[in-house]
Design a protein around this motif. Sequence first.
Motif, PDB file in Angstrom:
ATOM      1  N   SER A  85       0.844  -1.192   0.000  1.00 40.78           N
ATOM      2  CA  SER A  85       0.000   0.000   0.000  1.00 40.78           C
ATOM      3  C   SER A  85       0.876   1.238   0.000  1.00 40.78           C
ATOM      4  O   SER A  85       1.924   1.274   0.645  1.00 40.78           O
ATOM      5  CB  SER A  85      -0.908   0.001   1.238  1.00 40.78           C
ATOM      6  OG  SER A  85      -1.502   1.268   1.423  1.00 40.78           O
ATOM      7  N   ASP A  87       0.120   3.838   1.465  1.00 39.65           N
ATOM      8  CA  ASP A  87      -0.102   4.522   2.738  1.00 39.65           C
ATOM      9  C   ASP A  87       1.210   4.539   3.525  1.00 39.65           C
ATOM     10  O   ASP A  87       1.700   3.485   3.934  1.00 39.65           O
ATOM     11  CB  ASP A  87      -1.185   3.791   3.530  1.00 39.65           C
ATOM     12  CG  ASP A  87      -1.522   4.475   4.851  1.00 39.65           C
ATOM     13  OD1 ASP A  87      -0.802   5.416   5.253  1.00 39.65           O
ATOM     14  OD2 ASP A  87      -2.507   4.060   5.488  1.00 39.65           O
ATOM     15  N   TYR A  89       1.769   5.233   6.445  1.00 36.51           N
ATOM     16  CA  TYR A  89       1.569   4.771   7.815  1.00 36.51           C
ATOM     17  C   TYR A  89       1.256   3.276   7.869  1.00 36.51           C
ATOM     18  O   TYR A  89       1.118   2.714   8.952  1.00 36.51           O
ATOM     19  CB  TYR A  89       0.431   5.553   8.472  1.00 36.51           C
ATOM     20  CG  TYR A  89       0.718   7.022   8.617  1.00 36.51           C
ATOM     21  CD1 TYR A  89       1.287   7.529   9.775  1.00 36.51           C
ATOM     22  CD2 TYR A  89       0.426   7.910   7.585  1.00 36.51           C
ATOM     23  CE1 TYR A  89       1.551   8.891   9.913  1.00 36.51           C
ATOM     24  CE2 TYR A  89       0.688   9.265   7.710  1.00 36.51           C
ATOM     25  CZ  TYR A  89       1.259   9.744   8.865  1.00 36.51           C
ATOM     26  OH  TYR A  89       1.527  11.094   8.989  1.00 36.51           O
ATOM     27  N   GLY A  90       1.110   2.654   6.695  1.00 39.47           N
ATOM     28  CA  GLY A  90       0.734   1.248   6.642  1.00 39.47           C
ATOM     29  C   GLY A  90       1.897   0.307   6.890  1.00 39.47           C
ATOM     30  O   GLY A  90       3.049   0.716   7.046  1.00 39.47           O
ATOM     31  N   SER A  91       1.591  -0.969   6.848  1.00 37.77           N
ATOM     32  CA  SER A  91       2.590  -1.992   7.187  1.00 37.77           C
ATOM     33  C   SER A  91       3.699  -2.107   6.160  1.00 37.77           C
ATOM     34  O   SER A  91       4.786  -2.606   6.468  1.00 37.77           O
ATOM     35  CB  SER A  91       1.896  -3.352   7.348  1.00 37.77           C
ATOM     36  OG  SER A  91       1.253  -3.730   6.140  1.00 37.77           O
ATOM     37  N   SER A  93       4.987   0.550   4.578  1.00 39.23           N
ATOM     38  CA  SER A  93       5.704   1.828   4.596  1.00 39.23           C
ATOM     39  C   SER A  93       5.633   2.582   3.278  1.00 39.23           C
ATOM     40  O   SER A  93       6.608   3.181   2.821  1.00 39.23           O
ATOM     41  CB  SER A  93       7.178   1.607   4.987  1.00 39.23           C
ATOM     42  OG  SER A  93       7.268   0.967   6.241  1.00 39.23           O
ATOM     43  N   GLN A 221      -3.618   5.513  -1.054  1.00 38.56           N
ATOM     44  CA  GLN A 221      -2.820   4.296  -0.917  1.00 38.56           C
ATOM     45  C   GLN A 221      -2.040   3.953  -2.191  1.00 38.56           C
ATOM     46  O   GLN A 221      -1.798   2.784  -2.488  1.00 38.56           O
ATOM     47  CB  GLN A 221      -3.694   3.112  -0.490  1.00 38.56           C
ATOM     48  CG  GLN A 221      -4.427   3.352   0.833  1.00 38.56           C
ATOM     49  CD  GLN A 221      -5.120   2.109   1.338  1.00 38.56           C
ATOM     50  OE1 GLN A 221      -4.465   1.179   1.811  1.00 38.56           O
ATOM     51  NE2 GLN A 221      -6.452   2.093   1.242  1.00 38.56           N
ATOM     52  N   PHE A 248      -3.043   9.674   2.058  1.00 35.64           N
ATOM     53  CA  PHE A 248      -2.298   8.461   2.369  1.00 35.64           C
ATOM     54  C   PHE A 248      -1.611   7.881   1.129  1.00 35.64           C
ATOM     55  O   PHE A 248      -1.753   6.696   0.815  1.00 35.64           O
ATOM     56  CB  PHE A 248      -3.212   7.431   3.048  1.00 35.64           C
ATOM     57  CG  PHE A 248      -3.797   7.937   4.342  1.00 35.64           C
ATOM     58  CD1 PHE A 248      -2.995   8.083   5.470  1.00 35.64           C
ATOM     59  CD2 PHE A 248      -5.121   8.295   4.431  1.00 35.64           C
ATOM     60  CE1 PHE A 248      -3.529   8.576   6.660  1.00 35.64           C
ATOM     61  CE2 PHE A 248      -5.669   8.790   5.620  1.00 35.64           C
ATOM     62  CZ  PHE A 248      -4.863   8.932   6.738  1.00 35.64           C
ATOM     63  N   ASN A 557     -11.270   7.482  10.969  1.00 33.82           N
ATOM     64  CA  ASN A 557     -10.129   6.657  10.555  1.00 33.82           C
ATOM     65  C   ASN A 557     -10.213   5.300  11.235  1.00 33.82           C
ATOM     66  O   ASN A 557      -9.894   5.160  12.410  1.00 33.82           O
ATOM     67  CB  ASN A 557      -8.816   7.354  10.909  1.00 33.82           C
ATOM     68  CG  ASN A 557      -7.604   6.635  10.331  1.00 33.82           C
ATOM     69  OD1 ASN A 557      -7.700   5.489   9.924  1.00 33.82           O
ATOM     70  ND2 ASN A 557      -6.477   7.318  10.293  1.00 33.82           N
ATOM     71  N   SER A 559      -8.650   2.555   9.980  1.00 35.59           N
ATOM     72  CA  SER A 559      -7.617   1.693   9.410  1.00 35.59           C
ATOM     73  C   SER A 559      -6.682   1.116  10.453  1.00 35.59           C
ATOM     74  O   SER A 559      -5.986   0.137  10.199  1.00 35.59           O
ATOM     75  CB  SER A 559      -6.779   2.490   8.398  1.00 35.59           C
ATOM     76  OG  SER A 559      -6.030   3.494   9.076  1.00 35.59           O
ATOM     77  N   ASN A 561      -3.968   2.511  11.381  1.00 30.95           N
ATOM     78  CA  ASN A 561      -2.596   2.753  10.946  1.00 30.95           C
ATOM     79  C   ASN A 561      -1.848   3.717  11.859  1.00 30.95           C
ATOM     80  O   ASN A 561      -0.721   4.102  11.563  1.00 30.95           O
ATOM     81  CB  ASN A 561      -2.576   3.291   9.505  1.00 30.95           C
ATOM     82  CG  ASN A 561      -3.291   4.634   9.346  1.00 30.95           C
ATOM     83  OD1 ASN A 561      -3.821   5.180  10.303  1.00 30.95           O
ATOM     84  ND2 ASN A 561      -3.306   5.143   8.130  1.00 30.95           N
TER      85      ASN A 561
END
Length: 605
Positions: A85, A87, A89-91, A93, A221, A248, A557, A559, A561
């Motif tokens: 993703s 994003d 802030y997502g897993s 990066s 994303q 994001f 929000n 998510s 994240n």
Amino acid sequence: MKTPKTRIFLAFIIFGSALFSVNAWASCNTSTLVTTPDSASVQTCINAATSGQTVTVQAGSATWTTQVTSTLPITLAGATVCTGSGDPYGSTSGIVTCTDNTVITLASSAGGLGTSGCLTRVTGFTFIETYDNYNGAVAMSGTHGSICARFDHNHLETGLEVGIAVTDTYGLLDHNLIQDTSTSGAGGLLTLMDGDLASNGYQNWLDPTNFGRNQASYIEQNEFTTTNTAKPYGAYDSHDGGKVVFRFNTLNGLPFGLTHGTDSGNARSLVLNEDYGNTLSNTPSDFNTLFSTRGGTLFFWKNVVNGSAWQQVDLQYYRYDQTDSQPWGIAGAGLNWTPVSATITNINATAATLNASDFTASHAYAALAVVGPLSNNSGAYNFQLTNGPKTCGTYPSSWNQTYTGTTTDSAGCVWEDVGGSTAASSAPGTAAGFCAVNPDTTCTANSTCSALSSGDTCSYYMDNAGGTYPFRDQPGRIHNQVLAPNYEWLNTGAGLPSPVLTTDSGTASIIVANRDYYDYTSSFTGATGTGSGTLGAKPSTCTTGVAYWATDQGSWNTSGNGFGQGVLYQCSATNTWTTYYTPYAYPYPLGSGPAPPTDLTATVK
């Protein structure tokens, strides 16, 4: 920066319990709508589809020199696999990785994909754009006010204009890897959110402006990246009444982009822009303005700006500082523009006129008088007297046809070319062209306006009467030209300029801090700027127009994240706080829409 991936070709495609060879069909298996990737075969399969079906395009490479089109609400699914993703802030990066299995090279200006069915989804493709497609290499459209387009889990490579375009509808662009592959020049324009192209944005400006709703095109994303370190153009553009939420995403080496205003292309400006939760890095050497917007309202918040030498978010209005030549005409004192046509779908609605008389020799003209000379000017432009009041001389032998150029007559009267059209308006002398209380509604009679609001009259000009602030669609204005300031807050990063929002020197008198835009201040007292903190820490006193981001409010929000939530409060009147803006749910709610293809097996060749 991404490098080309090892291409993985599908050996088999499995549907249910049936196993088919990749080369089982030369064109389209109409029982399951599976096709090879050449344009003729894909078109054949689309033509065989019915609403709601999925056309699956097998792994392989093809070059399209003709456009593939669809007018049905279908899913077009290739075999390219994009994971991760954008994003930040997502897993993952902010990293999107694609395995290019279905690779389509768009090799002429006529080549590309055009969809107009609501709801249409394009997923699992690698598109390589090699010719400018100004309407979009992938062009998705629908009907006004609808949510008709999704472009997801694709890999797009382009160094040209335009990569993806969404017009006359709202849509979602998510989980894509979008690359500007140019190495010099102005770079590629990666996405274009065109708003209501059919009416040049008039219809979208007629609609109420709702913040934090799904009546906008969402870009989220995605990972945007470029190899152009000189002049990357940007991630997106919008005009014609566009409404865009850009959130994001990860941008490597390129700015957000820009939006056009009521100044170019005979189109109205963007209405609404929300930019938040994005991360930028690797400052380019040119085109390093973070973002440029020429109209509507902007929420710019909690973005992380890395790198160095980034310039501020620029709030512009080209009709006022006279840097563009279009039939709207210059916005300035004494210039009461009216639309040539009150029918918004008529192209003449995008041409403004002053209903000015021809030049008269040996005539006493007032200051800021205007003429629309037909004899030698052929009705091309309008001219305004810049050194009056003055008694002017004989008819000039020619008129300067350069926008903002001047013509001096025999008596020394200096006439500036202010553009616009010299055609008569729909009701010259009686109707100003817009309703006074509802100034985004065009009119030729009072009855049109009074039907909307009792007592409303057809008496509003293109801009405010006399050519004074506010000017049509300028930054800080939304539906019915209501003041809706631009707000900025909680942006961070080593490359963040200070202050974040600014305007050009030529428009500093009409785009004013703490009226048309508000910058973030960490020592917020409620007097100026935008503040943040818990709801309980919000000042009890406030000046009309300031805003406060309450970090312990809202639940939009979902998510997980770690980005947080919040609600923006505006001081709607002295010492009166009102809930003003809550962002739309994140991630974008997809309902029961189809998921990316998962019934694929692959082997490396």
